[in-house]
Structure formats: structure tokens, C-alpha cells
Enzyme design. Structure first.
Site, short mmCIF file in Angstrom:
data_model
loop_
_atom_site.label_atom_id
_atom_site.label_comp_id
_atom_site.label_asym_id
_atom_site.label_seq_id
_atom_site.Cartn_x
_atom_site.Cartn_y
_atom_site.Cartn_z
N GLY A 236 -1.82 2.80 1.27
CA GLY A 236 -3.04 2.50 2.01
C GLY A 236 -2.81 1.71 3.29
O GLY A 236 -3.75 1.21 3.89
N LYS B 58 -8.89 7.23 -6.54
CA LYS B 58 -9.16 5.80 -6.74
C LYS B 58 -10.66 5.57 -6.95
O LYS B 58 -11.32 6.43 -7.54
CB LYS B 58 -8.58 4.99 -5.57
CG LYS B 58 -7.10 5.32 -5.34
CD LYS B 58 -6.38 4.40 -4.40
CE LYS B 58 -4.94 4.86 -4.25
NZ LYS B 58 -4.13 3.99 -3.41
N GLU C 279 6.03 4.86 -5.69
CA GLU C 279 5.04 4.44 -4.70
C GLU C 279 5.35 3.01 -4.25
O GLU C 279 4.93 2.05 -4.90
CB GLU C 279 3.63 4.48 -5.30
CG GLU C 279 3.21 5.86 -5.78
CD GLU C 279 1.70 5.98 -5.83
OE1 GLU C 279 1.16 6.80 -5.08
OE2 GLU C 279 1.05 5.25 -6.59
P1 13P Z 1 -2.35 6.20 0.01
O1 13P Z 1 -1.95 7.65 0.14
O2 13P Z 1 -3.76 5.94 0.40
O3 13P Z 1 -1.36 5.30 0.66
O4 13P Z 1 -2.29 5.87 -1.57
C1 13P Z 1 -1.18 6.22 -2.30
C2 13P Z 1 -1.48 6.02 -3.73
O5 13P Z 1 -1.64 4.91 -4.20
C3 13P Z 1 -1.60 7.21 -4.58
O6 13P Z 1 -1.63 6.88 -5.93
#
Ligand code: 13P
Length: 253
Positions: free
Chosen positions: A175, A11, A169
Site C-alpha cells: 500500500g 481488504k 509480501e
Molecule cells: P497493495 O497491492 O495495495 O500494496 O497490497 C498488497 C497486499 O497486501 C495484498 O495482500
């Protein structure tokens, strides 16, 4: 048999120094723990693609982009084309990540155009889908995922589909520390595989890898991967710590 596929989506994190260090540690760690038994990929921010690409050069870790634009060149200020991504060593690209859908406002139609452009430009897309918490509470998960898959894959041939990975997802798990239970993940992954067999054919559905993403961590990776239709993990937060990410790769192997 689908080979496990673990990807790290960094990200908007890291800097020029930490990105390279993280990439180096992942390259060494993944080889030591999983060898070639797991496909591993990292998606750093655009500006660190080249330096991360150099850091993983010669290792089994591959490079992916978090985004791409639909056009190949021209007056599109701030955008990046497939050929630019290929030029700096990218193999993969994420399409339709939930933050692009819900924070930036990308539509299914735009995501479909990006996915088509990625394939035309020789990149391997990962199409991300997932429902919001309200949609799950309203029992709309199946409807939302079905629409995202159908619209995201509109016009994609069976031949091109062989190059596509899917990622489920759930937005409420990203997150937040709230992971989907292995059962919840399996249910949606099985739905996605069924959709693929209807849209294409059973053989292709069986071959396609479906990653789970949403608070994947070293301590839940193995139970998620133990589900029959979970073929990999798309990791956000835990991919920023080399030890955690390597532990997840190991659990997936
Ligand atoms: P997290 O693992 O931080 O929850 O994020 C998942 C994600 O969006 C991966 O693309």
C-alpha cells in the site's frame, strides 16, 4: 512448471453493489485476456463472499477469504469457521496477512493454527510472510522470513503442503507504492523455496507456488513475474480496479 496464480485481496473495501460489479468485470476480463492460463482468485470481505461467489459462478475465477478462525463452531463471537467459508463457496483462505499480523496482532502460533484448521476443513491456504522496513534495514530479512515460514508451517505434512501457496509480501511495500525490485523479490522467493526443500523435499519445493505482494501494478507485474521463483501476485489496491487487475492477470499469463 508452476501455473501462474494471481489473487486479489480486496481488504476492507467495496460495498454490496461495487463488489458484484468488480467481480463480474474480473470474471469477463480474465477469461478474455488469459483464458485458463492463469489461476485467478478474489478475496472480498466476508459479508460479500456469497454475492461475489454468485457473480463469478461459471467463470474460472475462484473465491477466497481474507481470514478464518481456528475452531469449527461455537461461542466465538465475531469469528468465521472453515465450514462456513466452504458453505459459501470459498476455495482459498489467506493466513497471516501482514495486516493481521501487525494491525490485529496475530502471532505465528495463531497463524499456524489457522492454516492447520483451513487444511483440515478442506480449504487451500495462502501463507503470507514478510519483513518490516526496520528488519530489512537491520539485515534481518532472512531471519524473519525463515522464522515465519518454519512457525507457520509447523506440523504441516508434506501431503497437506501440496495444498499450500506462499506469498511474500514485504510490509514496507504494501500500500505504499514502493515495490520490491524484481531482484529483491527473487532473492526472498529463492530463500523460501530453499527452506521448503529443507523442510520437505526438493520436488515439493519445486511444485509450490510463491506469490509476490506489495504494490503490484500493471506496469511492474511482468518484470516481477519474469523472476524464476515468482509464480504469481497477491494484489491489494490494484485489484480494486477491474482494468488494472485484468492487466496484471494478462501480464502474468
Ligand atoms: P497493495 O497491492 O495495495 O500494496 O497490497 C498488497 C497486499 O497486501 C495484498 O495482500
Amino acid at each position: 512448471m508452476r501455473k501462474p496464480f494471481v489473487a486479489g485481496n480486496w481488504k476492507m473495501n467495496t460495498d454490496s453493489d461495487s463488489a458484484v460489479k468488480l467481480a463480474e468485470a474480473i470474471a469477463v476480463g480474465s477469461l478474455e485476456t488469459a483464458g485458463q492460463s492463469v489461476d485467478v482468485m478474489v478475496c472480498p470481505p466476508f459479508v460479500y463472499l456469497q454475492s461475489v461467489g454468485r457473480a463469478i459462478d461459471g467463470s474460472s475465477v475462484t473465491l477466497g477469504s481474507q481470514n478464518v478462525y481456528t475452531e469449527s463452531e461455537g461461542a466465538f463471537t465475531g469469528e468465521i469457521s472453515t465450514s462456513m467459508l466452504k458453505d459459501v463457496g470459498c476455495d482459498y483462505v489467506l493466513c497471516g496477512h501482514s495486516e493481521r499480523r501487525h494491525v490485529i496482532g496475530e502471532t505465528d502460533e495463531l497463524i499456524n493454527k489457522k492454516l492447520s484448521a483451513a487444511l483440515a476443513g478442506g480449504l487451500l491456504p495462502i501463507l503470507c510472510v514478510g519483513e518490516l522496513i526496520e528488519q530489512r534495514q537491520d539485515n534481518k530479512t532472512e531471519q524473519v522470513i525463515t522464522a515465519q515460514i518454519k512457525k507457520g508451517l509447523a506440523g504441516i505434512s508434506a501431503e497437506d503442503m501440496e495444498k499450500v501457496t506462499l506469498a511474500y509480501e514485504p510490509v514496507w511495500a504494501i500500500g505504499t507504492g514502493l515495490t520490491a525490485t524484481p531482484g529483491q523479490a527473487q532473492q526472498v522467493h529463492a530463500l523460501i523455496r530453499k527452506l521448503l526443500s529443507e523442510l520437505y523435499n526438493e520436488q515439493l519445493a519445486e511444485k509450490t507456488r510463491i506469490q509476490y505482494g506489495g504494490s503490484a501494478k500493471p506496469d511492474n507485474a511482468a518484470e516481477l513475474m519474469a523472476q524464476p521463483d515468482v509464480d504469481g501476485l497477491l494484489v491489494g489496491g490494484a485489484s480494486l480496479k477491474a482494468d488494472d487487475f485484468v492487466a496484471i492477470i494478462k501480464a502474468a499469463g
